[in-house]
Design a protein around this motif. Sequence first.
Motif, mmCIF file in Angstrom:
data_model
loop_
_atom_site.group_PDB
_atom_site.id
_atom_site.type_symbol
_atom_site.label_atom_id
_atom_site.label_comp_id
_atom_site.label_asym_id
_atom_site.label_seq_id
_atom_site.Cartn_x
_atom_site.Cartn_y
_atom_site.Cartn_z
ATOM 1 N N ASP A 1 8.848 4.964 -1.314
ATOM 2 C CA ASP A 1 10.192 4.907 -0.960
ATOM 3 C C ASP A 1 10.755 3.828 -0.223
ATOM 4 O OD1 ASP A 1 10.554 6.934 -2.568
ATOM 5 O OD2 ASP A 1 10.763 8.683 -1.049
ATOM 6 N N THR A 2 9.972 3.246 0.701
ATOM 7 C CA THR A 2 10.390 2.319 1.741
ATOM 8 C C THR A 2 10.426 1.064 1.451
ATOM 9 O OG1 THR A 2 9.640 4.151 3.446
ATOM 10 C CG2 THR A 2 9.962 1.862 4.202
ATOM 11 N N ARG B 1 16.342 3.706 -1.340
ATOM 12 C CA ARG B 1 15.556 3.073 -0.651
ATOM 13 C C ARG B 1 16.139 2.208 0.791
ATOM 14 N NH1 ARG B 1 14.044 -0.966 -3.153
ATOM 15 N NH2 ARG B 1 14.913 -0.396 -5.490
ATOM 16 N N LEU B 2 17.485 2.428 0.733
ATOM 17 C CA LEU B 2 18.113 2.111 2.324
ATOM 18 C C LEU B 2 17.490 2.974 3.168
ATOM 19 C CD1 LEU B 2 21.732 1.924 1.255
ATOM 20 C CD2 LEU B 2 20.137 -0.102 1.559
ATOM 21 N N SER B 3 16.604 3.885 2.679
ATOM 22 C CA SER B 3 15.967 4.625 3.910
ATOM 23 C C SER B 3 14.967 3.981 4.567
ATOM 24 C CB SER B 3 15.555 5.856 3.270
ATOM 25 O OG SER B 3 14.339 5.654 2.156
ATOM 26 N N HIS B 4 14.765 2.662 4.167
ATOM 27 C CA HIS B 4 13.770 1.796 4.876
ATOM 28 C C HIS B 4 14.320 1.772 6.553
ATOM 29 C CE1 HIS B 4 16.493 -1.377 3.643
ATOM 30 N NE2 HIS B 4 16.204 -2.019 4.802
ATOM 31 N N MET B 5 15.505 2.082 6.496
ATOM 32 C CA MET B 5 16.365 2.369 7.809
ATOM 33 C C MET B 5 15.427 3.459 8.794
ATOM 34 S SD MET B 5 20.030 2.838 8.917
ATOM 35 C CE MET B 5 20.545 3.887 10.283
ATOM 36 N N PHE C 1 12.477 4.876 7.771
ATOM 37 C CA PHE C 1 11.132 5.007 7.585
ATOM 38 C C PHE C 1 10.232 3.865 8.240
ATOM 39 C CE2 PHE C 1 12.211 7.744 4.011
ATOM 40 C CZ PHE C 1 11.861 9.067 4.645
ATOM 41 N N SER C 2 11.001 2.752 8.266
ATOM 42 C CA SER C 2 10.069 1.461 8.564
ATOM 43 C C SER C 2 9.453 1.508 10.062
ATOM 44 C CB SER C 2 11.072 0.218 8.450
ATOM 45 O OG SER C 2 12.290 0.401 9.188
#
Lengths: 450, 126, 219
Positions: free
Chosen positions: A50-51, C192-196, C198-199
């Motif tokens: 997902d990332t 996948r903007l959720s990388h904000m 989760f990263s």
Amino acid sequence: MPEPSKKEENEIVDEGIDVGVSRLTEDKIQSVINSVIDAETGARLKIYVDTCIHCGLCSDSCHYYLSHNNDPAYSPVGKVKQTIWEILKKKGRVSPEFIRNAAIIAYTQCNLCKRCAQYCPFGIDIAYLMLVVRRIMHKLGVTPLYIQDTAHSHSVTMNQMWVKGDEWPDTLQWQEEEAQTEIPNLRIPLEKEGADIMYSVIAPEPKFQAQLIYQTAIIMNVAGIDWTMPASVGWDNSDMAMYTGDNEIMGRLKRAHFETAERLKVKKIVMGECGHAFRSVYDMGNRWLGWSMPPFTIVHAIEFYHDIIKEGRIKIKKKFEQPITLHDPCNVVRGAGLHEKARYVAHAICEKVIEMHPNREHNYCCGAGGGVINTGPPFKMTRIEGNRIKAEQLFSAKTKGARVLIAPCHNCHSGLHDLVHHYEIGLDIKFFGDIIYEVMEKPELGREGK
Amino acid sequence: MRNIPLIALFFLIGIIVTINVGWAQEDMEVVDNSVFENHQRTPSVFFHDEHNENAGIDGCAECHHIYEKGERLEDESSEDQSCSDCHNLEGGDGQPSLIKAFHGNCKGCHLDEKKGPILCGECHVK
Amino acid sequence: MHTFYNFVSGPLTWIAFLLFFGGSFYRIVNMLFLVNKKEKFIFSYMSWRYSLRSIFHWIIPFATTNWRRQPVLTVITFAFHICLMATPIFLLSHVILWDESFSISWWTLPDVLADVMTIVVILGAIYFLVRRLSQPEVKYVTSASDYVILTIVAAPFVTGFLAYHQWFAYPLIMCLHVLAGNIMLAAIPFTRLSHMLFSPFTRAYMGSEFGGVRNARDW
């Protein structure tokens, strides 16, 4: 968009993979995949997928990608796309042909070297994703024939090379006798309870390279180490099951190894110059058994040599004269940070050390690790053509004057040998042990005896 | 003589700019924003008489209010004062800052009445 | 116009913020529950020291090997992400709206600077688009969703830029701007903007593994 052609894969015949694939149906594939994903994966797989922002920044880290003229199908994320993304997108319902391609990618086009983890801005562990694919392939029964044979050997004999019960002590006795021509009172102590160190090796040593045991016996003897080797199973620290995805056998092997050390009441385990075995004992096998870190102090040969040289237990008579260059094996450098110790040893025993670049934890993999060399002849050229970049690196070290390549890892040793031969680089390849044995001070008596 | 079109273009631009400025001076009325030292937006467009006629506002106190202890005084107005006499730039003591007072006075009423400009650029015209 | 604007800036904005904060909270808590349920061992490797060491290296331009290898991308991606986060938060007009609605306010950017930063975001988005279309290793792993999320991110800035300069149909652009901003906020936890979100976690875990187990640098 044109997909890069990957014709060569279809020409490869691997009976393990092809027979395995011929037994599959989409229903079976789907149920196996989903059982692995449901039961054995969790947040890591989900969050990694997902990332990932599909930026491609991992590409430059991969020797396969660089060696194939930046063919995106060989980039780390490209390999993820062709395997796990598609598997998740289709909820496991993929064709047998897809499985065949995914198996070839996961087993032969990725060395699990984790260099990409150092290049991904998010630290996504792509090697882990490839291991998930291998686990699925193992459960589907689609594993390359040659490496599966070693996994079978592990299962039956508890060693990688079908070494039979009596062959092991016989080989040690043979090497002991050989070494006694040099040092008459030398022993290879078997089953010595309470020794400081248990020395373990990978099965190819007694099978093909018994002289390495001879050299170790001399070094141990001269350094005055209180050591022992087990006579029973548990002497082999290697682990190809870890790379086929057979975690259960990996667990059995490591349990036998640790329990043998426990039975012998030793203080620590010293292992030979092998990378994957170190990964298995230090990183993966121990975790499978529930140890966050190994239950024993694990000392890799590099660290062991570093310690005995630094403590003055062995003395260098005359440094090795030919200029050397040093290969950093992934599993003990990116995997354990032994790069500075390796350099200490190299400088202590050699006149001239020529660095290759990139080096230390940014080294290029040898292309053989991660079980890839163990997939055998069908994939030999995959490995060699997939690591032209390493050949260029070696060649550049040679043009700077290096004549000998030190590779303190068995798989690296063999893989680099194939590269040096194929690309006609002309470097001699040695283990640290080879050179230490050659340049160390040995007792006079021993010298007369020879 | 290749420069003729270029010169003509400059003239044209000059004329347009002049006319524009002329119109603006003649017809436009804006809220005085001289108290804002470093104002970020153009002064708000405001045609006082036209606005009040359209909105049907008779009493000055409708906008030029006076508050005492948080209560609005119905029969007193403050058109003889500047807004900034009471509303300073920072606000405080229950007193809205000058910006907030302006916005509340205009936009607040427009929202209540569901009429008139409410978007930034509808008053702060570029 | 009053009705539409009030709808997008009222209920819709509430919904967007709820989805953003609620969704972000849900995704992170869900992740932690999943780790706790199936990969509990991860907690035993986490180390503050190595997590922060890794995160700091990666949030500083040119502090990692890969940032140094990609100087153009590094400059653009840092400028893009900094402007992307800072502009909406410190924009004068936005802070005025916060003040009007909730009587809270904070430091603001001069409008001219905010305008430049908006242009940086738009140019950054164009760069990423061009990169996706032209670099084979990026193009190979690009799917429709990548263009969608890039559009979701660029839209509030393009419309905001047009609205600030009052070009084209200003009131309509303004409403689209609010709408686009709401869509972006709501999309962050669920794309996948959720990388904000989760990263920092993935980085921290890799940093902890490299620092605590592998004794090696992960940058």
